[in-house]
Design a protein around this motif. Structure first.
Motif, PDB file in Angstrom:
ATOM      1  N   LYS A 467       0.853  -1.192   0.000  1.00 43.45           N
ATOM      2  CA  LYS A 467       0.000   0.000   0.000  1.00 43.45           C
ATOM      3  C   LYS A 467       0.893   1.248   0.000  1.00 43.45           C
ATOM      4  CE  LYS A 467      -3.643  -2.608   0.529  1.00 43.45           C
ATOM      5  NZ  LYS A 467      -4.556  -2.854  -0.620  1.00 43.45           N
ATOM      6  N   PRO A 468       0.488   2.302  -0.689  1.00 47.39           N
ATOM      7  CA  PRO A 468       1.264   3.543  -0.671  1.00 47.39           C
ATOM      8  C   PRO A 468       1.531   4.014   0.764  1.00 47.39           C
ATOM      9  CG  PRO A 468      -0.406   3.666  -2.360  1.00 47.39           C
ATOM     10  CD  PRO A 468      -0.681   2.406  -1.595  1.00 47.39           C
ATOM     11  N   GLY A 469       2.761   4.391   1.025  1.00 50.39           N
ATOM     12  CA  GLY A 469       3.146   4.844   2.357  1.00 50.39           C
ATOM     13  C   GLY A 469       3.754   3.757   3.216  1.00 50.39           C
ATOM     14  N   MET A 470       3.642   2.477   2.797  1.00 52.44           N
ATOM     15  CA  MET A 470       4.176   1.369   3.587  1.00 52.44           C
ATOM     16  C   MET A 470       5.710   1.449   3.630  1.00 52.44           C
ATOM     17  SD  MET A 470       3.550  -2.722   2.958  1.00 52.44           S
ATOM     18  CE  MET A 470       1.779  -2.596   3.259  1.00 52.44           C
ATOM     19  N   GLN A 471       6.284   1.276   4.817  1.00 51.67           N
ATOM     20  CA  GLN A 471       7.737   1.325   4.990  1.00 51.67           C
ATOM     21  C   GLN A 471       8.302  -0.090   5.019  1.00 51.67           C
ATOM     22  OE1 GLN A 471       9.111   3.679   8.323  1.00 51.67           O
ATOM     23  NE2 GLN A 471      11.101   2.658   8.393  1.00 51.67           N
ATOM     24  N   LEU A 472       9.375  -0.322   4.238  1.00 50.88           N
ATOM     25  CA  LEU A 472       9.959  -1.655   4.127  1.00 50.88           C
ATOM     26  C   LEU A 472      11.480  -1.557   4.078  1.00 50.88           C
ATOM     27  CD1 LEU A 472       7.644  -2.901   1.260  1.00 50.88           C
ATOM     28  CD2 LEU A 472       7.506  -3.702   3.621  1.00 50.88           C
ATOM     29  N   VAL A 528      12.896   1.847   2.364  1.00 53.44           N
ATOM     30  CA  VAL A 528      12.117   2.463   1.287  1.00 53.44           C
ATOM     31  C   VAL A 528      10.655   2.567   1.691  1.00 53.44           C
ATOM     32  CG1 VAL A 528      13.636   1.696  -0.573  1.00 53.44           C
ATOM     33  CG2 VAL A 528      11.758   0.215   0.183  1.00 53.44           C
ATOM     34  N   TRP A 529       9.935   3.440   0.979  1.00 58.48           N
ATOM     35  CA  TRP A 529       8.509   3.591   1.164  1.00 58.48           C
ATOM     36  C   TRP A 529       7.817   3.315  -0.164  1.00 58.48           C
ATOM     37  CZ3 TRP A 529      12.171   6.098   3.820  1.00 58.48           C
ATOM     38  CH2 TRP A 529      11.998   6.241   5.202  1.00 58.48           C
ATOM     39  N   VAL A 530       6.691   2.613  -0.096  1.00 59.82           N
ATOM     40  CA  VAL A 530       5.935   2.305  -1.311  1.00 59.82           C
ATOM     41  C   VAL A 530       5.283   3.587  -1.814  1.00 59.82           C
ATOM     42  CG1 VAL A 530       4.062   0.962  -2.314  1.00 59.82           C
ATOM     43  CG2 VAL A 530       5.522  -0.062  -0.548  1.00 59.82           C
ATOM     44  N   LYS A 531       5.528   3.893  -3.088  1.00 54.79           N
ATOM     45  CA  LYS A 531       4.977   5.101  -3.690  1.00 54.79           C
ATOM     46  C   LYS A 531       3.737   4.773  -4.523  1.00 54.79           C
ATOM     47  CE  LYS A 531       6.444   9.173  -6.366  1.00 54.79           C
ATOM     48  NZ  LYS A 531       6.162  10.154  -5.314  1.00 54.79           N
TER      49      LYS A 531
END
Length: 550
Positions: A467-472, A528-531
């Motif tokens: 999902k957008p905003g998810m941190q990985l 990274v963060w999901v864009k």
């Protein structure tokens, strides 16, 4: 002609269109960005040039240079006839315009396209070299018994257990995925049996076909039966190339191609350099458009990178493969093979000087190679350092005078001697003295130990979970002109575009403008963060700049 060339370079456009009736391969519309593309020639980027060339070669795109022809014709008329009029002026003007359209314009377009391609290819070769270097210098994972897992569906998944030193122990074939021989319970039983029998603590799963399903399968076993087990997704690019090679056949003559591949995947995790050195560098998948690049120049760059990396790390003289040894300075394919033959016939080397007994390895080759060849359990502790035998006398003097032994515990005493006065007393250069002291305080050191290792996982993530905003956290798999591809634990790598690497108000056109030493490198562990996520096209956009979810 010179004026026309300069005017075209300064004012022309490089354009592309999708050819009528042309189909983009794999139905993924990989050239979609170039179906209606237009960019000033002086601003076109290197990766765009290579993409346009490939799309044109595959008959998907038509590419051309467009310029204001009327402006050029006005210039030609001014140069040839000025303000004069009449029949002769008309003939000269018509001849000049005809010459431009039929001869000069096509020739200048070819020149410009070739110049753009040459610059792009040179840049791509450098990018490939940097990526290969960082891939080779990836941190080894020592002291772990690893289960190599080469995913497959129709022919089953191949397993191979290797011990802490990469020695092959046992193989198996399982069918955990829905196919003709679907047997998930039997597959689970085999995995548990191998883990318990050999004390496996880590599973190396290839990232090819059925990797996603294989990760889910292993994650379920970890959850229900083997809570201490972990897994890593390994980039298996080139594993199949190695498995079918003469090197692999010589190493494992009794195994099938797929079984060798599972061994390669496991060993690649334990020591990336030792395993990747056996594979054609062009097959490891860390470049951009490498198959379109000049072969001679690319080979020269990659061979230089291989030699640099291997010599910086050094190799264990008693375990190194011929492929690894031949990249050591001073050694050739023949002398590397002779070293291994001598080792097989006479047992492990106990001293570096024993190398002089190897056939065809002369004094000059020994002088060049000795400092890069290590013997961890040899008679002389200095043979496990990068100190050259020519400096053994200096090293022995330092140890005797300080009453020290090689190792970190002597660091303070020895490093106090690294000064010009001591160098003059010992009659050596200060750089030599400093290097010898550094080697004495870190015997057996490996430059790769300071880098971050692979991300160990116990659960699994799907692209649909993103999902957008998810941190990985992820591992950088490839770095190209326009950004970096990062493995975040799903089947497809995500792209961090260069504009999403750092906060900036200016337009960043090339990765080296963010950081001249490269902002990221292959093998780096990054947050990274999901864009954005495009499930249909299997595209994942990531950012290294924090994103707040909506």
């Amino acid at each position: 002609r010179e004026w026309v060339r300069k005017y075209t370079l300064d004012n022309g456009l490089l354009e592309s269109k999708q050819k009528r009736g042309a189909e983009d391969k794999d139905q993924q519309r990989v050239y979609q960005l170039y179906y209606d593309f237009s960019q000033q020639i002086k601003r076109v980027r290197n990766h765009q040039v290579l993409a346009l060339n490939r799309g044109e070669k595959e008959n998907v795109l038509s590419v051309n240079v467009r310029v204001d022809v009327a402006a050029i014709e006005r210039y030609l008329k001014f140069r040839l006839v000025g303000s004069r009029t009449g029949a002769a002026a008309d003939v000269l003007t018509a001849a000049a315009n005809d010459a431009y359209k039929r001869f000069i314009a096509p020739a200048i377009e070819r020149e410009i396209r070739k110049s753009l391609t040459d610059v792009a290819a040179t840049d791509a070769i450098k990018v490939f070299g940097k990526n290969l270097y960082h891939l080779l210098m990836g941190a080894p994972l020592r002291g772990r018994v690893v289960l190599g897992f080469d995913p497959g569906i129709r022919t089953g998944s191949k397993l191979a257990v290797v011990d802490e030193n990469g020695r092959f122990l046992e193989k198996a074939v399982i069918y955990p995925h829905k196919a003709a021989k679907y047997d998930p319970q039997g597959a689970k039983k085999v995995i548990i049996g191998l883990v318990k029998k050999y004390g496996v603590s880590l599973v190396a799963i290839g990232n090819g076909t059925a990797s996603r399903e294989s990760q889910t399968f292993i994650a379920d076993i970890i959850k229900t039966d083997l809570p201490t087990l972990q897994y890593v997704v390994v980039n298996e690019s080139g594993a199949s190339v190695y498995s079918a090679s003469d090197v692999a056949r010589a190493e494992f003559p009794d195994l099938h191609v797929e079984e060798r591949s599972a061994i390669s995947i496991a060993r690649r995790l334990q020591d990336p350099m030792a395993e990747l050195i056996k594979i054609d560098p062009q097959a490891v998948g860390v470049g951009q458009y490498q198959h379109d690049l000049p072969t001679k120049e690319l080979d020269a760059e990659l061979n230089a990178v291989l030699e640099t990396a291997v010599n910086q790390v050094g190799v264990n003289l008693n375990t190194a493969s011929p492929q690894l040894l031949e990249h050591i300075a001073g050694l050739t394919k023949t002398t590397a093979a002779n070293i291994v033959t001598y080792r097989d016939e006479n047992g492990p080397f106990t001293t570096r000087t024993e190398l002089k007994k190897v056939p065809k390895l002369g004094p000059k080759a020994f002088e060049q190679a000795a400092g890069f060849l290590r013997i961890p359990d040899g008679k002389n502790v200095l043979d496990n350092t990068d100190i050259h035998p020519e400096s053994y006398g200096l090293a022995s003097t330092l140890l005797k005078e300080t009453g020290s032994q090689p190792g970190p515990s002597s660091a303070n005493v020895l490093q106090a001697l690294a000064n010009p006065a001591e160098a003059e007393r010992l009659q050596v250069g200060l750089p030599t003295l400093t290097d010898v002291i550094e080697s004495l305080t870190h015997p057996g050191r490996d430059l790769r130990d300071g880098t971050e290792g692979a991300i160990l996982r116990t659960d699994v993530l799907s692209v649909k979970d993103l999902k957008p905003g998810m941190q990985l956290q992820g591992t950088v798999r490839n770095v190209v002109d326009f950004g970096a591809f990062v493995d975040i634990g799903v089947h497809e790598d995500g792209l961090v575009h260069i504009k999403n690497m750092v906060k900036t108000d200016r337009k960043t056109r090339h990765i080296e403008t963010v950081n001249p030493y490269n902002y990221v490198a292959v093998g780096d562990i990054v947050t990274v963060w999901v864009k954005e996520v495009d499930v249909q096209r299997a595209r994942i956009g990531l950012s290294m700049v924090p994103i707040v979810a909506d």
